[in-house]
Every structure is written in C-alpha cells, then in structure tokens.
Design a protein around this motif. Structure first.
Motif, short mmCIF file in Angstrom:
data_model
loop_
_atom_site.label_atom_id
_atom_site.label_comp_id
_atom_site.label_asym_id
_atom_site.label_seq_id
_atom_site.Cartn_x
_atom_site.Cartn_y
_atom_site.Cartn_z
N GLY A 55 8.93 -23.34 2.76
CA GLY A 55 7.61 -22.96 3.23
C GLY A 55 6.62 -22.78 2.11
O GLY A 55 6.99 -22.62 0.94
N THR A 56 5.35 -22.81 2.46
CA THR A 56 4.26 -22.62 1.51
C THR A 56 3.50 -21.35 1.89
O THR A 56 3.12 -21.17 3.04
CB THR A 56 3.30 -23.82 1.53
OG1 THR A 56 4.02 -25.00 1.20
CG2 THR A 56 2.17 -23.63 0.52
N ALA A 57 3.29 -20.49 0.90
CA ALA A 57 2.58 -19.23 1.15
C ALA A 57 1.08 -19.48 1.21
O ALA A 57 0.53 -20.27 0.43
CB ALA A 57 2.91 -18.23 0.05
N LYS A 58 0.43 -18.80 2.15
CA LYS A 58 -1.02 -18.88 2.31
C LYS A 58 -1.57 -17.48 2.53
O LYS A 58 -0.92 -16.64 3.15
CB LYS A 58 -1.39 -19.77 3.50
CG LYS A 58 -0.97 -21.23 3.34
CD LYS A 58 -1.41 -22.06 4.54
CE LYS A 58 -1.02 -23.52 4.35
NZ LYS A 58 -1.45 -24.35 5.51
N ALA A 59 -2.78 -17.25 2.02
CA ALA A 59 -3.42 -15.96 2.23
C ALA A 59 -3.84 -15.81 3.69
O ALA A 59 -4.11 -16.79 4.37
CB ALA A 59 -4.63 -15.82 1.32
#
Length: 376
Positions: A55-59
């Motif tokens: 997964g990719t972290a996003k604000a």
C-alpha cells in the motif's frame, strides 16, 4: 577347506534372510495384510486468515499551496516543516494598488449612501419622485458592491492555510513573483493517514469496513502500525481485476508520511473451515485429492479444492464433508480400493493468523557515509 565352506554357507544364509526381510511387506501385501496408516476425522474449526498487499500512504488532507493572482511576495510568514492551524497566514502579496482602489470605492460608497439617505427623506415629504430615489439606491448599491469586490481582491493577496497540518519545504522568498501555477509549499494533515492498496477481485466478498489491518515500513524497523479498513472502492479496475481498498491509521507521532510504501496485512473475520494437515493432500499436476476411509477399512480417492495454507495445515473448500475420515500419513503407498489398518489421530487445530514480520534493519555497512570535508 572345511572352514572356508562353513564360512561361505553362513554368508549365504545371511543374504537369504536379508532378502526375505526386504520382501516381507510386498509378500504381506500379496497375502492381503492391511497397510498401516494414520487417519483422522475431518472437523470444522475456527479459521481466521489474512490477506497481504502493498500500500501507499496518503495524508487525510493534502494540498499544494498556490496564490490566486500573479503578484510579488511581500512577506513570508512560515518556515519549512512548520505545523500550522487552519487560517494561519502563510504569504502576503503586494496590494498597494488594490488598497488605493478600496479607499476610493469606500469614499464613493459613502457619498452615494449619504445622498441616498437625503433623497429618501425628501421622498417621504413627496418632494422627490420615487424614480429618482430608486436611481440613487442603485448607485449606492453599485458602490457598495465595488467595495466588496476590492476587499475580496485584497483578501486574495493574503494566502492562508486551508486546514491544519504540516507544511513542506518552502519554495518561495520575499520579492519572488508568483502566479497561480507557482507552488509555495505543500500542506498535509497527517494526524491520521490513509493507506490505499489493491486486492484481487476474487477476495472482494471477504472484505468489509472495519477489518483489522496491520502495516510495516522499512523506515521503522520492528514497528507495526495498526489500522482498519474504512472504504472499499465502488469499482473494480477492468485492466487489473483488482479493487482499491483504503485503510485508516492513527498517526499522532507523524511517523507515517505521504508516499511511503507499506507492507499491509488484512485480518479477515473468523469463519468455520475444514482444516487438515498438508501431508494428507496429494497433488498430481493440477489435481488435488485425499484418500477417504470407508466403513470397510478400504480407501477411495476424493478430489478436493483447497483454500488457504498456513503452518502446515490447509483448508478444504470442496470434496470432503465434516465427520468423514481421511488418511493423514502413509498416502504414498495407497491406491483406491486398498484395505488399510488405520490408527486414529486427533484432528488438527487451526493456527493463529500470521503476523507481519518486522522489517530488517539496514546493516551498518550498507548505510552511505558522507565524505569527510577537507580540513581548513
């Protein structure tokens, strides 16, 4: 000579006895002796498996700060990496011309408003026609709108934070000319983080909001972040046949940053499953089967569909019913119809769900070392 003959006879007798021992199982099988095996009753057990993805972290909120107009920067009110509240002034642009226009518009409005009030008093005494009063009111309202317009233009020259968050690296300086496409800085609300990852279409039915999620990152060796599924996309990507899932993570210490790559594991709800040892399943090409023990102690082949595997056990989805007996050990010497001597063993329990292994720390030898500066 007699001794040599006796010695040779003894050696021959030993060879005959060894040959007889080796052929004993085959001979016993030909004579109808039962083949010794171990068997167990298939029972359902509580099974909780996991699904792994990247997964990719996003604000939670993220924006690149820009100006609405083209103008020279007069003052910069922030530093790189600063945490700001919503509405905090970030940049002030020059607005001398707009300020002068506002002063002029305010004076025009004051004059038009005063004249309107006088004519309204005269109209009440029927000394001025109603049409004249209406015209003056329109002039007054137009002047008031002009004041609001200039106040809005001046407001556009003060760039403020749209929400609370952490600013990125400052990209401008006082005196710089900025346009609506000029990036001033980034602003991210990272008190909570979203992590987006893709899950195969086949697993869609097993996903639900609230599923427990764990994630690890190479940036934080030995640490596991805990979150839960918050959103499952309404569409499946037709090119990859995968659905995007979003999980929410608390991030009070700001350890997670937007753009980080995370190893994600979803803990799916507990369910009942038929679980057997992996050694009981025979794999021949693409076919999987087990040997089912019949009431007359003979075995038959039962084709099965397997599911998840973990810690030496495997889930059976189709082909076997709860309460039936299968051969666990000794399947290599079996064939359908063969009679066996089955020794019962207890059913296996479903193992605990696997947890994410902590990421390995980077070896000291792999860490780049900055070159030493020349002594001055």
């Amino acid at each position: 000579m007699v001794g040599r003959i006796a010695k040779g006879a003894a050696v021959g007798l030993v060879l005959v006895l060894l040959a007889g021992c080796k052929g004993e199982p085959q001979a016993a099988r030909r004579l109808g002796a039962d083949v010794p095996v171990t068997a167990q009753v298939v029972e359902s057990a509580a099974w909780s498996d996991t699904l792994q993805a990247l997964g990719t972290a996003k604000a939670r909120e993220s924006v690149t700060i820009t100006a609405k107009v083209s103008e020279i920067i007069e003052r910069v009110h922030f530093e790189s990496g600063q945490q700001v509240a919503a509405g905090t002034p970030l940049v002030t642009l020059r607005g001398l011309a707009q300020q002068a226009a506002l002063t002029q518009a305010q004076a025009t409005f004051a004059e038009a408003d005063q004249l309107y009030k006088r004519q309204r008093e005269l109209a009440q005494q029927r000394l001025v026609a109603s049409s004249t009063l209406d015209t003056q009111k329109a002039i007054r309202d137009s002047a008031e709108a002009r004041v609001a317009e200039m106040q809005s233009e001046i407001g556009d020259r003060s760039v403020r934070a749209p929400f609370a968050g952490v600013l990125g690296i400052r990209q401008v300086s006082p005196g710089s000319l900025v346009t609506p496409t000029t990036a001033i800085a980034t602003l991210d609300d990272i008190e909570r983080m979203h992590v987006d990852f893709q899950v195969p279409e086949a697993e869609l039915s097993s996903l639900a909001n609230g599923n427990k999620v764990e994630a690890t990152s190479v940036a934080w060796p030995g640490r596991t972040f805990e979150g839960e599924v918050s959103t499952i996309d309404a569409r499946v990507d037709p090119s990859t046949r995968a659905v995007t899932v979003r999980a929410d993570f608390a991030n009070g210490d700001h350890a997670l940053r937007p753009g980080m790559l995370l190893d994600v594991r979803i803990y799916r709800p507990e369910r009942q499953a038929l679980v057997v040892p992996e050694i009981a399943v025979v794999q021949v090409g693409r076919d999987s089967f087990v040997y089912r023990l019949k009431a007359d102690s003979t075995v038959e082949r039962a084709d099965v569909v397997t599911g998840a595997r973990r810690a030496g056990v495997v889930e059976l989805k189709q082909g076997i019913q709860a309460g039936e007996r299968i051969i666990v050990d000794g399947t290599g010497k079996l064939r359908p119809g063969l009679k066996v001597d089955a020794r019962a063993v207890p059913p296996v329990d479903a193992p605990e769900p696997e947890t994410l292994p902590p990421p390995a720390a980077t070896p000291a030898s792999d860490v780049p070392v900055a070159p030493a500066g020349n002594g001055g």
